[in-house]
Scaffold this motif. Sequence first.
Motif, PDB file in Angstrom:
ATOM      1  N   VAL A 116       1.776 -41.251  -5.977  1.00 52.20           N
ATOM      2  CA  VAL A 116       1.288 -41.608  -7.423  1.00 52.20           C
ATOM      3  C   VAL A 116       1.142 -42.973  -7.687  1.00 52.20           C
ATOM      4  O   VAL A 116       2.209 -43.716  -7.685  1.00 52.20           O
ATOM      5  CB  VAL A 116       2.141 -40.826  -8.341  1.00 52.20           C
ATOM      6  CG1 VAL A 116       1.380 -41.097  -9.780  1.00 52.20           C
ATOM      7  CG2 VAL A 116       2.294 -39.219  -8.158  1.00 52.20           C
ATOM      8  N   LEU A 117      -0.072 -43.431  -7.788  1.00 49.44           N
ATOM      9  CA  LEU A 117      -0.579 -44.625  -8.203  1.00 49.44           C
ATOM     10  C   LEU A 117      -0.683 -44.753  -9.516  1.00 49.44           C
ATOM     11  O   LEU A 117      -1.676 -44.178 -10.024  1.00 49.44           O
ATOM     12  CB  LEU A 117      -1.854 -45.294  -7.267  1.00 49.44           C
ATOM     13  CG  LEU A 117      -2.042 -46.718  -7.542  1.00 49.44           C
ATOM     14  CD1 LEU A 117      -1.115 -47.637  -7.566  1.00 49.44           C
ATOM     15  CD2 LEU A 117      -3.296 -47.002  -6.699  1.00 49.44           C
ATOM     16  N   VAL A 118      -0.122 -45.370 -10.450  1.00 47.97           N
ATOM     17  CA  VAL A 118      -0.243 -45.643 -11.904  1.00 47.97           C
ATOM     18  C   VAL A 118      -1.067 -46.969 -11.929  1.00 47.97           C
ATOM     19  O   VAL A 118      -0.243 -47.957 -11.914  1.00 47.97           O
ATOM     20  CB  VAL A 118       0.817 -45.220 -12.726  1.00 47.97           C
ATOM     21  CG1 VAL A 118       0.633 -45.146 -14.015  1.00 47.97           C
ATOM     22  CG2 VAL A 118       1.390 -43.889 -12.420  1.00 47.97           C
ATOM     23  N   VAL A 145      -3.446 -42.076 -11.383  1.00 48.26           N
ATOM     24  CA  VAL A 145      -3.330 -41.991 -12.658  1.00 48.26           C
ATOM     25  C   VAL A 145      -3.749 -43.308 -13.284  1.00 48.26           C
ATOM     26  O   VAL A 145      -3.396 -44.476 -13.130  1.00 48.26           O
ATOM     27  CB  VAL A 145      -2.119 -41.583 -13.130  1.00 48.26           C
ATOM     28  CG1 VAL A 145      -1.930 -41.452 -14.792  1.00 48.26           C
ATOM     29  CG2 VAL A 145      -1.700 -40.409 -12.508  1.00 48.26           C
ATOM     30  N   ILE A 146      -4.903 -43.341 -14.212  1.00 51.05           N
ATOM     31  CA  ILE A 146      -5.534 -44.338 -14.973  1.00 51.05           C
ATOM     32  C   ILE A 146      -5.057 -44.358 -16.394  1.00 51.05           C
ATOM     33  O   ILE A 146      -5.612 -43.172 -16.988  1.00 51.05           O
ATOM     34  CB  ILE A 146      -7.002 -44.576 -14.631  1.00 51.05           C
ATOM     35  CG1 ILE A 146      -7.300 -44.899 -13.284  1.00 51.05           C
ATOM     36  CG2 ILE A 146      -7.466 -45.850 -15.395  1.00 51.05           C
ATOM     37  CD1 ILE A 146      -8.556 -44.915 -12.644  1.00 51.05           C
ATOM     38  N   VAL A 147      -4.334 -45.410 -17.102  1.00 50.20           N
ATOM     39  CA  VAL A 147      -4.077 -45.222 -18.250  1.00 50.20           C
ATOM     40  C   VAL A 147      -4.752 -46.365 -18.820  1.00 50.20           C
ATOM     41  O   VAL A 147      -4.828 -47.393 -18.857  1.00 50.20           O
ATOM     42  CB  VAL A 147      -2.424 -45.496 -18.605  1.00 50.20           C
ATOM     43  CG1 VAL A 147      -2.038 -45.710 -20.123  1.00 50.20           C
ATOM     44  CG2 VAL A 147      -1.682 -44.484 -17.693  1.00 50.20           C
ATOM     45  N   GLN A 180     -13.113 -33.713 -13.460  1.00 46.90           N
ATOM     46  CA  GLN A 180     -13.712 -32.768 -14.669  1.00 46.90           C
ATOM     47  C   GLN A 180     -12.828 -32.492 -15.441  1.00 46.90           C
ATOM     48  O   GLN A 180     -13.026 -32.495 -16.815  1.00 46.90           O
ATOM     49  CB  GLN A 180     -14.602 -31.795 -14.148  1.00 46.90           C
ATOM     50  CG  GLN A 180     -15.280 -30.901 -14.987  1.00 46.90           C
ATOM     51  CD  GLN A 180     -16.095 -29.988 -14.239  1.00 46.90           C
ATOM     52  OE1 GLN A 180     -16.161 -29.506 -13.186  1.00 46.90           O
ATOM     53  NE2 GLN A 180     -17.082 -29.700 -15.219  1.00 46.90           N
ATOM     54  N   ALA A 181     -11.715 -31.684 -14.944  1.00 49.27           N
ATOM     55  CA  ALA A 181     -10.528 -31.512 -16.057  1.00 49.27           C
ATOM     56  C   ALA A 181      -9.829 -32.578 -16.686  1.00 49.27           C
ATOM     57  O   ALA A 181      -9.644 -32.426 -17.976  1.00 49.27           O
ATOM     58  CB  ALA A 181      -9.345 -30.761 -15.053  1.00 49.27           C
ATOM     59  N   LEU A 182      -9.655 -33.724 -16.057  1.00 50.18           N
ATOM     60  CA  LEU A 182      -9.239 -34.897 -16.775  1.00 50.18           C
ATOM     61  C   LEU A 182     -10.024 -35.367 -17.764  1.00 50.18           C
ATOM     62  O   LEU A 182      -9.777 -35.604 -19.098  1.00 50.18           O
ATOM     63  CB  LEU A 182      -9.075 -36.000 -15.707  1.00 50.18           C
ATOM     64  CG  LEU A 182      -8.546 -37.338 -16.440  1.00 50.18           C
ATOM     65  CD1 LEU A 182      -7.352 -37.239 -17.163  1.00 50.18           C
ATOM     66  CD2 LEU A 182      -8.606 -38.336 -15.337  1.00 50.18           C
ATOM     67  N   ASN A 183     -11.551 -35.324 -17.581  1.00 52.61           N
ATOM     68  CA  ASN A 183     -12.448 -35.772 -18.483  1.00 52.61           C
ATOM     69  C   ASN A 183     -12.651 -34.774 -19.795  1.00 52.61           C
ATOM     70  O   ASN A 183     -12.696 -35.319 -20.803  1.00 52.61           O
ATOM     71  CB  ASN A 183     -13.896 -35.786 -17.786  1.00 52.61           C
ATOM     72  CG  ASN A 183     -15.135 -36.333 -18.700  1.00 52.61           C
ATOM     73  OD1 ASN A 183     -14.744 -37.444 -19.386  1.00 52.61           O
ATOM     74  ND2 ASN A 183     -16.184 -35.995 -18.419  1.00 52.61           N
ATOM     75  N   LEU A 184     -12.365 -33.597 -19.461  1.00 58.02           N
ATOM     76  CA  LEU A 184     -12.394 -32.580 -20.518  1.00 58.02           C
ATOM     77  C   LEU A 184     -11.003 -32.903 -21.328  1.00 58.02           C
ATOM     78  O   LEU A 184     -11.195 -32.951 -22.691  1.00 58.02           O
ATOM     79  CB  LEU A 184     -12.298 -31.348 -20.066  1.00 58.02           C
ATOM     80  CG  LEU A 184     -14.007 -30.958 -19.324  1.00 58.02           C
ATOM     81  CD1 LEU A 184     -13.756 -29.295 -18.810  1.00 58.02           C
ATOM     82  CD2 LEU A 184     -15.060 -30.825 -20.389  1.00 58.02           C
TER      83      LEU A 184
END
Length: 98
Positions: free
Chosen positions: A29-31, A61-63, A83-87
Amino acid sequence: MLSFSTPPPIESLLTGLLNQIGAQSNRIVLVLDDYHLIIGPAIHDSITFILEHMSGNMQLVIVTRADPPLPLSRLLRIIPKIQALNLTIISARRRLAD
């Protein structure tokens, strides 16, 4: 330490990195936190390259406090999970506005 008379294209370095990550048996996981502070187009291009070529055992993961300047509409076609993230982001914004 590597030494080059001219630096190699960033895509070749990223390809090597992504190949090594893909060879791992565990999940990576790259945050990237505070992504809204990044202003360099080359960095955004590199993140786009990573998103387009990362293996199944990698998660990015982009914060950020603002929409990232990434080609999300193009990425949606090749990476359905975005798409799920965008929603989720849209839903969170609506809740904050209420």
